[in-house]
Design an enzyme around this catalytic site. Structure first.
Site, PDB file in Angstrom:
ATOM      1  CE1 TYR A 116      -2.747   3.239   1.380  1.00  0.00           C
ATOM      2  CE2 TYR A 116      -4.249   1.472   1.933  1.00  0.00           C
ATOM      3  CZ  TYR A 116      -4.009   2.801   1.751  1.00  0.00           C
ATOM      4  OH  TYR A 116      -5.010   3.712   1.925  1.00  0.00           O
ATOM      5  CE1 TYR A 164      -6.099   0.944 -11.980  1.00  0.00           C
ATOM      6  CE2 TYR A 164      -6.365   0.345  -9.684  1.00  0.00           C
ATOM      7  CZ  TYR A 164      -6.790   0.279 -10.987  1.00  0.00           C
ATOM      8  OH  TYR A 164      -7.902  -0.457 -11.299  1.00  0.00           O
TER       9      TYR A 164
END
Lengths: 380, 136
Positions: free
Chosen positions: A278, A326
């Protein structure tokens, strides 16, 4: 191999990602959930367990027309969905539920139907952090970075390479928000947000959602998609206050969640073909690589700068482009899980050929929480 | 008096002694009577061993600059760029604060530089502990 008995049989993101002003936050949950149910060939009446974060299980169950016999509302930030998956595995193994839906939806950019985030002034954060001027994650998450850089001699250029490499992955992903190549100079000349971090070292702010459907591995072959097995899971929390992290160069929550998952899975680092860490900010892959034991202390900056995590490198990391390129709605963990599932199904835009094991590592809050999931496409 | 606009702490019964201290020019920490752990933020038991046998004491006010960011965007009560810092107190605990009487630049803000506490009132009820470069 693997201590867990469950598999992912449905997985999807929202139909649209990025800027989605025509959907409220709860509808982003529902759009992803309906896509995941379609993916698994299921209807709402087939679901008997619901887990979600920020929104409550009762909001999501009622909105989707589900009557659950098991719920989990663990809401510890962006890794909540890793932790939901861990809890779902335990629930299915204990016979508390058979088919569990985990949903995420977040109108992070358009802020349609999104509950506000506020810090109560009587909380410890409200009394002992907020008066000193933090204003959202960009001012808090990077606070430990200068200490980490000083301890290990990590350079601004090495950290900038995290953003550069992830943009290379994003270029391969048609759904990525940013796909144009960037250089270290581009990163280091982008607008200063909170020194030492500049704009291109901070995540996006977008709208979107995702959902997963989990069931017992014995049932997994009855579903239309290639099953993705859960081998190992881990979770932990440390502190809601970044100033009170025990060690500014390492996350205690990472150091509990990661090794717990590896132990459950019964794998070693050399078994790992694909890794998601993450990345709300550019330092997180550095802390993740070190706390999960992929590299030694202080080695992650050089490891990334030498392109080991880049396309063609020996350890592909954040192959969807990550939260930096993204998408990042605020609680990015669900999108990391979706990319691990795609890699294990063999359907990722930047597919790693022959990948059999994917590790997906999440953070919640500002190093406040962590969840780790280890997936495989092999039935063991 | 600090420029208005900062988020203002609301003390609880467990933290009142800390805010009473800053108002009178004392930085108060707590020490465990069982295991001697010195800790922050305030709570009426020891986070190391769970003992309720704890007491508050006046800290030296000496610290080093442990880590920070320099925020470049506007926030009510602050003039950017401003540093949001974590200091490590001589007694061990770390706390978030701001660094005053110092340029808010990476060159001026060197990690491990010695600091000392100063007390800046927000209003009649709340005084914040801030830090400045130590004067020797």
């Amino acid at each position: 191999m693997g201590a867990r008995s469950v598999a992912i049989v449905g997985a999807s993101e929202t139909t649209k990602l990025g800027v989605v002003p025509d959907m409220s936050q709860i509808q982003l949950h529902a759009d992803a959930a309906l896509n995941a149910m379609k993916d698994a060939g299921l209807k709402p009446k087939d679901i008997d367990g619901v887990a979600t974060a920020v929104e409550t299980p009762q909001q999501i169950a009622h909105y989707l027309g589900i009557t659950p016999s098991w719920v989990d509302g663990t809401s510890v930030g962006g890794c909540s969905f890793m932790i939901h998956l861990r809890h779902a595995a335990a629930a299915i193994e204990a016979g508390l539920a058979k088919t569990i839906l985990i949903t995420h939806g977040e109108s992070g950019r358009s802020r349609v139907g999104q509950p506000g985030r506020s810090v109560p002034p009587s909380s410890l954060n409200g009394q002992f952090e907020q008066p000193f001027g933090p204003f959202g994650p960009p001012t808090m998450f990077p606070i430990p970075v200068l200490r980490y850089m000083k301890k290990y001699g990590v350079t601004h250029e090495q950290i900038a390479m995290v953003s550069v490499v992830q943009r290379e992955w994003a270029a391969k992903n048609p759904r990525a928000t940013f796909k144009d190549p960037i250089t270290v100079d581009d990163v280091l000349n982008s607008r200063m947000i909170a020194y030492p971090f500049r704009l291109l070292e901070c995540c996006l702010v977008t709208d979107g959602g995702g959902a997963l459907i989990v069931t017992h591995r014995d049932r997994a072959k009855d579903f239309p998609q290639k099953p993705v097995y859960v081998l190992g899971t881990g979770e932990s929390v440390e502190t809601p206050m970044i100033s009170q992290m025990a060690d500014f160069t390492s996350s205690r929550a990472f150091s509990v969640a990661g090794p717990t998952a590896f132990k459950e899975a019964g794998i070693t680092h050399k078994d790992v073909d694909h890794l998601m860490i993450y990345d709300a900010f550019a330092h997180l892959p550095l802390y993740g690589l070190e706390d999960l034991g992929f590299v030694g202390r202080g080695e992650a900056g050089r490891f990334i700068a030498e392109r080991n995590t880049a396309p063609g490198g020996k350890l592909p990391v954040n192959t969807n482009g990550g939260g930096l390129s993204y998408m990042h709605s605020g609680m990015y963990g669900m999108y990391a899980l979706q990319e691990s599932v795609r890699q294990m199904r063999g359907t990722a835009p930047a597919q790693i050929p022959g990948a059999k094991i994917s590790v997906c590592h999440g953070v919640g809050g500002m190093f406040a929480a962590s969840g780790t999931i280890i997936f495989s496409n092999q039935a063991a | 008096m600090l420029e208005p606009g900062r988020a203002k702490p609301v003390p609880t019964p467990e933290t009142q002694h800390f805010w009473d201290g800053t108002k009178t020019g004392e930085l108060r920490l707590q020490r465990c009577g069982e295991c001697s752990k010195v800790y922050f933020p305030p709570r009426p038991f020891c986070p190391e061993c769970g003992s309720r046998n704890v007491s508050a004491f006046k800290a030296s006010g000496k610290a080093i600059l442990y880590s920070y960011v320099i925020h470049h965007r506007p926030v009510p009560g602050f003039k950017p760029p401003y540093a949001i810092a974590v200091v490590e107190l001589a007694e061990g605990p770390r706390m978030m604060t701001n660094i005053v009487d110092c340029e808010q630049t990476p060159e001026a803000l060197q990690l491990d530089m010695p600091l000392e506490v100063v007390f800046e009132p927000m209003d009649d009820t709340i005084t914040l502990p801030l830090f400045r470069p130590a004067k020797g």
